[in-house]
Design a protein around this motif. Structure first.
Motif, PDB file in Angstrom:
ATOM      1  N   GLY A   1       0.785  -1.228   0.000  1.00 51.72           N
ATOM      2  CA  GLY A   1       0.000   0.000   0.000  1.00 51.72           C
ATOM      3  C   GLY A   1       0.812   1.270   0.000  1.00 51.72           C
ATOM      4  N   ILE A   2       2.137   1.146  -0.124  1.00 42.70           N
ATOM      5  CA  ILE A   2       3.027   2.308  -0.153  1.00 42.70           C
ATOM      6  C   ILE A   2       3.171   2.776  -1.602  1.00 42.70           C
ATOM      7  N   ALA A   3       3.005   4.056  -1.842  1.00 50.60           N
ATOM      8  CA  ALA A   3       3.228   4.595  -3.186  1.00 50.60           C
ATOM      9  C   ALA A   3       4.695   4.431  -3.546  1.00 50.60           C
ATOM     10  N   GLY A   4       4.996   4.212  -4.828  1.00 51.74           N
ATOM     11  CA  GLY A   4       6.375   3.988  -5.236  1.00 51.74           C
ATOM     12  C   GLY A   4       6.835   4.915  -6.326  1.00 51.74           C
ATOM     13  N   ILE A   5       8.056   5.403  -6.212  1.00 48.90           N
ATOM     14  CA  ILE A   5       8.693   6.201  -7.259  1.00 48.90           C
ATOM     15  C   ILE A   5       9.980   5.487  -7.656  1.00 48.90           C
ATOM     16  N   HIS A   6      10.064   5.081  -8.915  1.00 46.49           N
ATOM     17  CA  HIS A   6      11.268   4.417  -9.426  1.00 46.49           C
ATOM     18  C   HIS A   6      12.255   5.500  -9.831  1.00 46.49           C
ATOM     19  N   HIS A   7      13.285   5.672  -9.025  1.00 44.93           N
ATOM     20  CA  HIS A   7      14.243   6.766  -9.225  1.00 44.93           C
ATOM     21  C   HIS A   7      15.147   6.518 -10.425  1.00 44.93           C
ATOM     22  N   ARG A   8      15.257   7.562 -11.266  1.00 44.23           N
ATOM     23  CA  ARG A   8      16.202   7.540 -12.378  1.00 44.23           C
ATOM     24  C   ARG A   8      17.128   8.754 -12.352  1.00 44.23           C
ATOM     25  N   ASP A   9      16.594   9.896 -11.949  1.00 39.81           N
ATOM     26  CA  ASP A   9      17.417  11.096 -11.797  1.00 39.81           C
ATOM     27  C   ASP A   9      16.724  12.021 -10.813  1.00 39.81           C
ATOM     28  N   ALA A  10      17.493  12.954 -10.260  1.00 37.89           N
ATOM     29  CA  ALA A  10      16.982  13.816  -9.192  1.00 37.89           C
ATOM     30  C   ALA A  10      15.819  14.681  -9.656  1.00 37.89           C
ATOM     31  N   ASP A  11      15.926  15.321 -10.804  1.00 37.94           N
ATOM     32  CA  ASP A  11      14.872  16.225 -11.255  1.00 37.94           C
ATOM     33  C   ASP A  11      13.533  15.512 -11.407  1.00 37.94           C
ATOM     34  N   THR A  12      13.555  14.339 -12.015  1.00 37.99           N
ATOM     35  CA  THR A  12      12.302  13.611 -12.239  1.00 37.99           C
ATOM     36  C   THR A  12      11.695  13.154 -10.925  1.00 37.99           C
ATOM     37  N   THR A  13      12.527  12.610 -10.025  1.00 38.07           N
ATOM     38  CA  THR A  13      12.016  12.150  -8.732  1.00 38.07           C
ATOM     39  C   THR A  13      11.459  13.307  -7.918  1.00 38.07           C
ATOM     40  N   ILE A  14      12.156  14.418  -7.890  1.00 41.61           N
ATOM     41  CA  ILE A  14      11.680  15.566  -7.112  1.00 41.61           C
ATOM     42  C   ILE A  14      10.379  16.095  -7.683  1.00 41.61           C
ATOM     43  N   ALA A  15      10.243  16.122  -8.997  1.00 40.01           N
ATOM     44  CA  ALA A  15       8.990  16.559  -9.620  1.00 40.01           C
ATOM     45  C   ALA A  15       7.840  15.633  -9.222  1.00 40.01           C
ATOM     46  N   GLU A  16       8.087  14.317  -9.201  1.00 39.33           N
ATOM     47  CA  GLU A  16       7.052  13.372  -8.802  1.00 39.33           C
ATOM     48  C   GLU A  16       6.682  13.552  -7.337  1.00 39.33           C
ATOM     49  N   LEU A  17       7.677  13.819  -6.497  1.00 35.42           N
ATOM     50  CA  LEU A  17       7.393  14.058  -5.082  1.00 35.42           C
ATOM     51  C   LEU A  17       6.608  15.349  -4.888  1.00 35.42           C
ATOM     52  N   GLU A  18       6.935  16.380  -5.642  1.00 38.19           N
ATOM     53  CA  GLU A  18       6.187  17.632  -5.558  1.00 38.19           C
ATOM     54  C   GLU A  18       4.707  17.394  -5.827  1.00 38.19           C
ATOM     55  N   SER A  19       4.417  16.601  -6.848  1.00 42.48           N
ATOM     56  CA  SER A  19       3.032  16.315  -7.194  1.00 42.48           C
ATOM     57  C   SER A  19       2.336  15.503  -6.109  1.00 42.48           C
ATOM     58  N   LEU A  20       3.024  14.503  -5.594  1.00 38.18           N
ATOM     59  CA  LEU A  20       2.436  13.613  -4.600  1.00 38.18           C
ATOM     60  C   LEU A  20       2.255  14.292  -3.253  1.00 38.18           C
ATOM     61  N   LEU A  21       3.248  15.087  -2.858  1.00 39.73           N
ATOM     62  CA  LEU A  21       3.209  15.752  -1.551  1.00 39.73           C
ATOM     63  C   LEU A  21       2.540  17.115  -1.601  1.00 39.73           C
ATOM     64  N   ARG A  22       2.322  17.614  -2.816  1.00 33.34           N
ATOM     65  CA  ARG A  22       1.713  18.942  -3.014  1.00 33.34           C
ATOM     66  C   ARG A  22       2.580  20.029  -2.369  1.00 33.34           C
ATOM     67  N   LEU A  23       3.882  19.923  -2.658  1.00 30.15           N
ATOM     68  CA  LEU A  23       4.847  20.886  -2.143  1.00 30.15           C
ATOM     69  C   LEU A  23       5.736  21.380  -3.271  1.00 30.15           C
ATOM     70  N   THR A  24       6.337  22.537  -3.073  1.00 28.58           N
ATOM     71  CA  THR A  24       7.386  23.022  -3.990  1.00 28.58           C
ATOM     72  C   THR A  24       8.720  22.729  -3.333  1.00 28.58           C
ATOM     73  N   LEU A  25       9.566  21.977  -4.061  1.00 28.82           N
ATOM     74  CA  LEU A  25      10.828  21.512  -3.502  1.00 28.82           C
ATOM     75  C   LEU A  25      11.997  22.013  -4.328  1.00 28.82           C
ATOM     76  N   ARG A  26      13.133  22.202  -3.667  1.00 30.11           N
ATOM     77  CA  ARG A  26      14.339  22.653  -4.385  1.00 30.11           C
ATOM     78  C   ARG A  26      14.882  21.555  -5.278  1.00 30.11           C
ATOM     79  N   ARG A  27      15.430  21.973  -6.423  1.00 28.39           N
ATOM     80  CA  ARG A  27      16.025  21.010  -7.355  1.00 28.39           C
ATOM     81  C   ARG A  27      17.463  21.366  -7.685  1.00 28.39           C
ATOM     82  N   ALA A  28      18.013  22.389  -7.108  1.00 32.72           N
ATOM     83  CA  ALA A  28      19.383  22.815  -7.451  1.00 32.72           C
ATOM     84  C   ALA A  28      20.261  22.729  -6.206  1.00 32.72           C
TER      85      ALA A  28
END
Length: 215
Positions: free
Chosen positions: A188-215
């Motif tokens: 029941g845990i949501a999963g993000i298959h990590h490939r690079d930082a930008d893509t993972t952070i963008a997916e987390l932003e959507s899931l958590l509804r937050l704006t996160l740093r990418r630099a």
């Protein structure tokens, strides 16, 4: 609502394992094709087939130590000269190319500031972790060799959830190995298959509804 992030270390908070391995293969003059054949069999058995166990299961749970695994692996490998590589320090040399990905650490600081709990869930290969600032980015740390459990076993995910006091449905798990993601999703845990930082952070932003740093 997702209020917890479970996250892997090697290949997620660091540069990719494949890059580090490629540097080691070149430096130690390893027969790369033979190495990939050997490791494919070991990794597929440890993470995908699920029938019986091999040295990787034991290493990751801390049931055997690093030097024992190094001797076992070195005996299976060949250098370009046709001889086995030096066993002592083999794992350290394999992982020496790991580099910290600061964008991912910045992301973890951001999510904690916003009240999201974080937990490292890492399969260890008798390696040393750089823990200097971990108290700033993790609410809990679960390392396989220290707890006697390994991904993709369900029990290590339950242990991590208990450490941060959340249910599976309240968490997301980030990892670079698909088998581990599938195991988390089965709980029941949501999963993000990590490939690079930008893509993972963008997916987390959507899931958590937050704006996160990418630099």
């Amino acid at each position: 609502m997702v209020t917890g992030v479970l996250i892997d270390w090697g290949g997620v908070l660091t540069t990719s394992l494949s890059d580090s391995i490629a540097r080691w293969i070149a430096a130690d003059r390893i027969d790369g094709d033979h190495y990939r054949e050997v490791m494919r069999e070991l990794i597929d058995h440890a993470y995908r087939e699920g029938n019986g166990e091999n040295a990787i299961h034991a290493l990751e749970r801390g049931e055997i130590d690093g030097p024992s695994f190094e001797r076992d692996l070195a005996a299976r490998l060949l250098t370009l000269d046709g001889a086995p590589p030096v066993a002592e320090g083999l794992l350290e040399r394999m992982f020496a190319g790991f580099e910290r990905v600061d964008a991912m650490y910045d992301m973890l600081r951001d999510v904690r500031v916003n009240g999201v709990k974080t937990c490292l869930v890492s399969n260890s290969w008798s390696n040393t972790y750089p823990r200097d600032d971990w108290d700033e980015v993790f609410d809990a740390v679960v390392i396989s060799g220290e707890v006697g459990m390994r991904k993709p076993e369900a029990r290590i995910f339950h242990h991590a959830l208990d450490r941060i006091g959340l249910a599976g449905e309240e968490c997301v798990f980030v990892d670079d190995i698909e088998a581990n993601i599938l195991a988390a999703r089965a709980l029941g845990i949501a999963g993000i298959h990590h490939r690079d930082a930008d893509t993972t952070i963008a997916e987390l932003e959507s899931l958590l509804r937050l704006t996160l740093r990418r630099a």
